[in-house]
Scaffold this active site. Sequence first.
Site, PDB file in Angstrom:
ATOM      1  N   GLU A 495       0.834  -1.189   0.000  1.00  0.00           N
ATOM      2  CA  GLU A 495       0.000   0.000   0.000  1.00  0.00           C
ATOM      3  C   GLU A 495       0.878   1.252   0.000  1.00  0.00           C
ATOM      4  O   GLU A 495       1.705   1.444   0.890  1.00  0.00           O
ATOM      5  CB  GLU A 495      -0.873  -0.036   1.267  1.00  0.00           C
ATOM      6  CG  GLU A 495      -1.566   1.247   1.592  1.00  0.00           C
ATOM      7  CD  GLU A 495      -2.241   1.207   2.963  1.00  0.00           C
ATOM      8  OE1 GLU A 495      -2.142   0.185   3.677  1.00  0.00           O
ATOM      9  OE2 GLU A 495      -2.864   2.222   3.317  1.00  0.00           O
ATOM     10  N   ASP A 568      -1.075  -1.242   5.943  1.00  0.00           N
ATOM     11  CA  ASP A 568      -0.999  -0.733   7.307  1.00  0.00           C
ATOM     12  C   ASP A 568      -1.931  -1.517   8.220  1.00  0.00           C
ATOM     13  O   ASP A 568      -2.981  -1.977   7.792  1.00  0.00           O
ATOM     14  CB  ASP A 568      -1.433   0.743   7.349  1.00  0.00           C
ATOM     15  CG  ASP A 568      -0.449   1.634   6.601  1.00  0.00           C
ATOM     16  OD1 ASP A 568       0.700   1.191   6.395  1.00  0.00           O
ATOM     17  OD2 ASP A 568      -0.843   2.753   6.228  1.00  0.00           O
ATOM     18  N   ASP A 570      -4.224  -0.813  10.119  1.00  0.00           N
ATOM     19  CA  ASP A 570      -5.307   0.055  10.587  1.00  0.00           C
ATOM     20  C   ASP A 570      -6.560  -0.187   9.744  1.00  0.00           C
ATOM     21  O   ASP A 570      -6.578  -1.090   8.901  1.00  0.00           O
ATOM     22  CB  ASP A 570      -4.876   1.529  10.548  1.00  0.00           C
ATOM     23  CG  ASP A 570      -4.528   1.990   9.132  1.00  0.00           C
ATOM     24  OD1 ASP A 570      -4.800   1.231   8.167  1.00  0.00           O
ATOM     25  OD2 ASP A 570      -3.981   3.096   8.987  1.00  0.00           O
ATOM     26  N   ASP A 572      -7.961   1.512   7.347  1.00  0.00           N
ATOM     27  CA  ASP A 572      -7.760   1.661   5.905  1.00  0.00           C
ATOM     28  C   ASP A 572      -7.046   0.455   5.316  1.00  0.00           C
ATOM     29  O   ASP A 572      -7.396  -0.021   4.243  1.00  0.00           O
ATOM     30  CB  ASP A 572      -6.933   2.922   5.601  1.00  0.00           C
ATOM     31  CG  ASP A 572      -7.799   4.173   5.667  1.00  0.00           C
ATOM     32  OD1 ASP A 572      -9.036   4.020   5.729  1.00  0.00           O
ATOM     33  OD2 ASP A 572      -7.224   5.282   5.656  1.00  0.00           O
TER      34      ASP A 572
END
Length: 707
Positions: A495, A568, A570, A572
Amino acid sequence: MSEQDKIDEEARKTLIELNAQPQADAAAVPPSPSAEEESEAEDPVVGEYEENLKTYRDDNVKDTVDEHSYTADDIQVLEGLEAVRRRPGMYIGTTSSRGLHHLVYEIVDNSVDEALAGHCSQIEVTVHKDNSVTVTDNGRGIPVGINHKTGRSALEVVFTILHAGGKFGGGGYKVSGGLHGVGASVVNALSVRLQVRVKSEGRIYEMEFSRGKITEPLKEVGVCPENESGTQVTFLPDPEIFQETRVFDYDILKQRLREMAFLTKSLRITLRDERVDEGEEPVERTFHYDGGIKEFVAYLNRSKTPVYDEIMYFEGTKNNVYVEVAMQHNDSYNESEFSFVNNINTPEGGMHIVGFHNALTKTFNDYARKNKLIKDNETNLTGDDIREGLTAIISIKIEDPQFEGQTKQKLGNIEARGATDSVVTEQLTYYLEQHPVIAKTILDKSLLAQRAREAARKARELTRRKSALDGLSLPGKLADCSDKDPKNCEIFLVEGDSAGGSAKTARSRATQAILPLRGKILNVEKAREDRIYGNEEIKAMITAFGTGIHDDFDISRLRYDKIIVMTDADVDGAHIDTLMLTFLYRFMPDLIRQGHVYLAMPPLYKLEKNKKVWYAYSDEELASILEEVGRDQNNHIQRYKGLGEMDPEQLWDTTMNPETRILKRVNMNEEAASEIDLTFTTLMGDKVEPRREFIEENAKYVQNLDI
Ligand code: TTJ
């Protein structure tokens, strides 16, 4: 009823006789190996055993109707179940987790048959603390009467003879084919302990087995109210057979049982899990759908936007084939079609699906022409156009299903084609006439699909031509690895460009390739083909993998053994994982099926104390590290917000180094195909601290892909 009375009366008499002289019976039995003798060393014992049987057969083979002595049938029984134990894979596919769960479906299928015959409304499945399983139904109970020819009860036959299904002349359909319907005897052969309990006509009967052999003869053990009846089976899978795992997965069972409940209108199926902490209530779910497959379609479309409210439902019997179809279009561009034959999933389709597709294409085109929605000079809609955004369940019941194809998941019976075609054609024609607004909505969507398909074809030809000119050039952003043997290679889909940069610096160049992806990748559930083929990130992945997609997919051309999605830790990142997996699932499902797709696990925290460093991959792990090292002022805790915050060295140590990283492999629950369930298995490098093991130990990623 009186017939049943007679049978049961007879059964009871015989039972009393049987129980009166168990010793005599035992004496008539050839010296069979006792449980202890059997133990580990299988082959020599089997050899000896077969010797005994042979002698026995020579002596007794002519005594065909002697009720209480063993006959040639016994030999077959014992040899049959021995064969199951010797080659379990032949009967349940594998002895891995999948085979283990298969045992439950195998038993439950019998109760479902009883429900299909109209005599059972409730099934309970309980997973006990020791991972034994109990299946209980409120059907008529497996018959306990003794058959004069064989000298056995139906109950004994069901559990000791291979391929004896739950069919004893009563109504209902025999469920067989694929791996299913191999019968309760297979489960019995593969269980260290199996207990059966039948309630019928005010009496309770029990019988017990171990590894397929009778350990307790059938006997009456008590009484119950006259109006109660049913069958209960408890089994404990044999550790000798299921060496990999004997732990049942609640979610896997839940999905398949929910599917079975959808497929059998009004049947109530309860799943209970007693493996909870001391003092806690068991976890329990009940599945019960009066709408049957109509509710199934509503469930599958639950997170989609239907383009009309009603769910179409067609049902009928032709040529002795019972056909049931439920369907509804949503505003997506994918087809979600699930088909079942006798409740068994047929992912490869077959004759019923050919019939269904024929009926749809013909009926919609006829209607469109008749109502001038397609003009005389315009071409017909294709099946794909009509099925764009269609969610459908096709469920048929057929007497003697023939399963074909490589994985025996494709229905071969010709009569299923005509039956499905004619039931759907007849009822859909009528339905469209009655619902002109819905008909127009579907046809408008199909006409748009037709135009998009044309555009997609052009876009695809363009990419094909381009790649032909470029000599299949790899995407510019790809930092490829130097090793040319795909078995050694892996590709990280990363990403963001900055994390991609760190990964390029950190990687082991020989075997690790990096493909940075910019921002969120296209949601393939929400885009038509033409847009998908125009998307740079998707094109880059397709060319990098080398396999091609859809019909052109060829796994032998895969350029990397591991495809690792690295995002990541998280929300997202989780969303990007989902989008990536959606793309892979829709375009190259075999990559997932064959275990090539992984998720990287970056750490959430870094803890430094007195020059020592720890990484924590979850809040729980951080807590446990703090527990260990002490909570004081010397602790320096860093919360990683993204891959970009790690320098290349940290990224290598924590997330990319095959020796120390954690990867999660993505799997699917193939037994419940309608649940696009992706399960993760955690894989670790050799040197990972044992403490890490608890992270995501039973990690589940049961997530709706249509976010
Ligand atoms: C067959 O026809 C006569 C009446 O009973 C029918 C029968 O066998 N029903 C039946 C079997 N209900 N439930 C079962 C069954 C349930 C479990 C849990 C396991 C097995 C092997 C059978």
